[in-house]
Design an enzyme around this catalytic site. Structure first.
Site, PDB file in Angstrom:
ATOM      1  N   GLY A  48       1.572  -5.585 -13.470  1.00  0.00           N
ATOM      2  CA  GLY A  48       1.155  -5.392 -14.851  1.00  0.00           C
ATOM      3  C   GLY A  48       1.476  -4.017 -15.387  1.00  0.00           C
ATOM      4  O   GLY A  48       1.632  -3.828 -16.590  1.00  0.00           O
ATOM      5  N   SER A  49       1.608  -3.034 -14.478  1.00  0.00           N
ATOM      6  CA  SER A  49       1.962  -1.679 -14.897  1.00  0.00           C
ATOM      7  C   SER A  49       3.458  -1.528 -15.132  1.00  0.00           C
ATOM      8  O   SER A  49       3.892  -0.683 -15.902  1.00  0.00           O
ATOM      9  CB  SER A  49       1.516  -0.663 -13.839  1.00  0.00           C
ATOM     10  OG  SER A  49       0.125  -0.682 -13.657  1.00  0.00           O
ATOM     11  N   GLU A 221      -0.919 -14.951 -11.484  1.00  0.00           N
ATOM     12  CA  GLU A 221      -2.189 -14.255 -11.278  1.00  0.00           C
ATOM     13  C   GLU A 221      -3.368 -14.914 -11.975  1.00  0.00           C
ATOM     14  O   GLU A 221      -4.433 -15.081 -11.387  1.00  0.00           O
ATOM     15  CB  GLU A 221      -2.077 -12.796 -11.723  1.00  0.00           C
ATOM     16  CG  GLU A 221      -1.194 -11.954 -10.830  1.00  0.00           C
ATOM     17  CD  GLU A 221      -1.396 -10.469 -11.054  1.00  0.00           C
ATOM     18  OE1 GLU A 221      -2.402  -9.924 -10.569  1.00  0.00           O
ATOM     19  OE2 GLU A 221      -0.555  -9.858 -11.746  1.00  0.00           O
ATOM     20  N   HIS A 237      25.845 -20.886 -13.788  1.00  0.00           N
ATOM     21  CA  HIS A 237      26.843 -20.655 -12.746  1.00  0.00           C
ATOM     22  C   HIS A 237      26.286 -20.910 -11.349  1.00  0.00           C
ATOM     23  O   HIS A 237      26.977 -20.682 -10.359  1.00  0.00           O
ATOM     24  CB  HIS A 237      27.386 -19.227 -12.853  1.00  0.00           C
ATOM     25  CG  HIS A 237      28.131 -18.975 -14.120  1.00  0.00           C
ATOM     26  ND1 HIS A 237      29.506 -19.030 -14.208  1.00  0.00           N
ATOM     27  CD2 HIS A 237      27.688 -18.700 -15.381  1.00  0.00           C
ATOM     28  CE1 HIS A 237      29.885 -18.782 -15.454  1.00  0.00           C
ATOM     29  NE2 HIS A 237      28.790 -18.572 -16.180  1.00  0.00           N
ATOM     30  N   LYS A 328      -3.955  -5.352   0.359  1.00  0.00           N
ATOM     31  CA  LYS A 328      -4.148  -3.896   0.303  1.00  0.00           C
ATOM     32  C   LYS A 328      -5.010  -3.408   1.458  1.00  0.00           C
ATOM     33  O   LYS A 328      -4.777  -2.327   2.010  1.00  0.00           O
ATOM     34  CB  LYS A 328      -4.772  -3.503  -1.041  1.00  0.00           C
ATOM     35  CG  LYS A 328      -3.836  -3.657  -2.226  1.00  0.00           C
ATOM     36  CD  LYS A 328      -4.517  -3.260  -3.527  1.00  0.00           C
ATOM     37  CE  LYS A 328      -3.560  -3.361  -4.707  1.00  0.00           C
ATOM     38  NZ  LYS A 328      -4.213  -3.019  -5.990  1.00  0.00           N
TER      39      LYS A 328
END
Length: 336
Positions: A48-49, A221, A237, A328
């Site tokens: 999002g950043s 998300e 292509h 994280k």
């Protein structure tokens, strides 16, 4: 206070107000003069950043005389030096990839500007004497699109890298979005019914790929769904050849704007005939707006609406991203 299921929907409703607030922020900061000629711009940010940088690069492509690229990883390209302007975008200020890129840019003597709500990035800027444009915190980064994108356009304008046209167009965005809010929500509700329990497949002219990336990320998300995208003419292509098996779970949405290349428009028409052989779910969406900026923001707003309405229909929380939190946590244990 923990966010509830309605938080993200309210963020989408307040999208026009975000632009009003972000424009006010842009009026109240100043930048030091460049320390040397700027020969390229590198926007560093993820999720999002980072999507604001992708959208910026596409909006200024027909005007800016120097390369504007986006970095979405830990390291920086070898060409970066004192003639590079690195704009570090991290909403939380704690995105580890962006922090690593900031450190590397500082060591190389790049010119740096940060856009953040605080965190470690704000602290690093203070320590290094780097200008930081502060935006409001407290929401999911993907819900704060208007804050960085307005600042990015203003940075480019104030440094003389683009003219005033796009910045002037920003002034009308809050009114444009507010006036069209009901129609956008209505169209989103219609498309939500068509995309529910499907796998969205998104196509558009390559000039607005950032819109597709944003749409896909919001579906991922907020709606907790898989989704894919590709762009014309490149997909003609390769990916077009992959359409060989009937699958009613696939739902194709093709986005159209006023800058679609005439040959791309024809490619879309022919390709739609191919898709319809393999899925009954083929839809077209035409952007609203009197200029490209309005068209792009309209499609982004529409995608945001669809993503929260899909979450609502599925009975899930669009704010929750537990799997990212888990990732994280595991990364925090690893110091490689």
């Amino acid at each position: 206070m923990a966010p509830n299921k309605n938080t993200m929907k309210q963020v989408v409703i307040d999208f026009p107000k975000q632009f009003t607030e972000s424009l006010e922020i842009a009026k109240n900061w100043s930048l030091p003069a460049p320390t040397s000629e700027i020969k390229n711009v590198l926007v560093c940010g993820l999720g999002g950043s980072g999507i604001g940088g992708t959208i910026l690069a596409e909006l200024v492509a027909s005007e800016c005389k120097i390369p504007v690229l986006v970095s979405k990883t830990y390291t920086l390209p070898a060409y970066g030096d004192k003639t590079t302007l690195l704009i570090a975008c991290s909403y939380s200020g704690n995105t580890e990839e962006s922090l690593d890129a900031f450190d590397e840019a500082h060591k190389r003597g790049m010119q740096i500007i940060a856009i953040t709500s605080g965190g470690q990035l704000k602290a690093k800027c203070k320590e290094a004497g780097v200008p930081a444009i502060l935006i409001p915190g407290g929401m999911p980064p993907r819900g704060a699109f208007a804050y960085p994108v307005v600042q990015l356009l203003n940075v480019m304008n104030r440094l003389g890298l683009i003219g005033s046209s796009l910045v002037n167009q920003l002034d009308n965005l809050p009114n444009f979005l507010a006036k069209g809010q009901d129609e956008t929500a209505k169209l989103a509700a219609d498309l939500t019914e068509k995309l529910y329990d499907k796998i969205p497949v998104l196509y558009a002219d390559s000039k607005i790929e950032g819109v597709l990336v944003r749409f896909r990320q919001q579906i991922n998300e907020n709606s907790k769904m898989l989704c894919w995208h590709h762009v014309y003419p490149e997909m003609n292509h390769n990916e077009l050849v992959g359409w060989t098996k009937k699958d009613d779970q696939l739902a194709v949405v093709t986005f159209h704007t006023s800058i679609d290349h005439p040959r791309v428009t024809k490619r879309m028409e022919v390709s739609n005939e191919v898709y319809r052989k393999y899925t009954p779910n083929v839809f077209d969406v035409t952007a609203e707006g009197s200029n490209l900026l309005e068209e792009v923001v309209h499609l982004i707003h529409l995608g945001d609406w669809i993503s929260v309405l899909l979450a609502e229909k599925k009975g899930i929380d669009p704010v929750e991203v537990n799997i990212i939190t888990h990732l994280k946590g595991e990364l925090a244990k690893f110091h490689g």
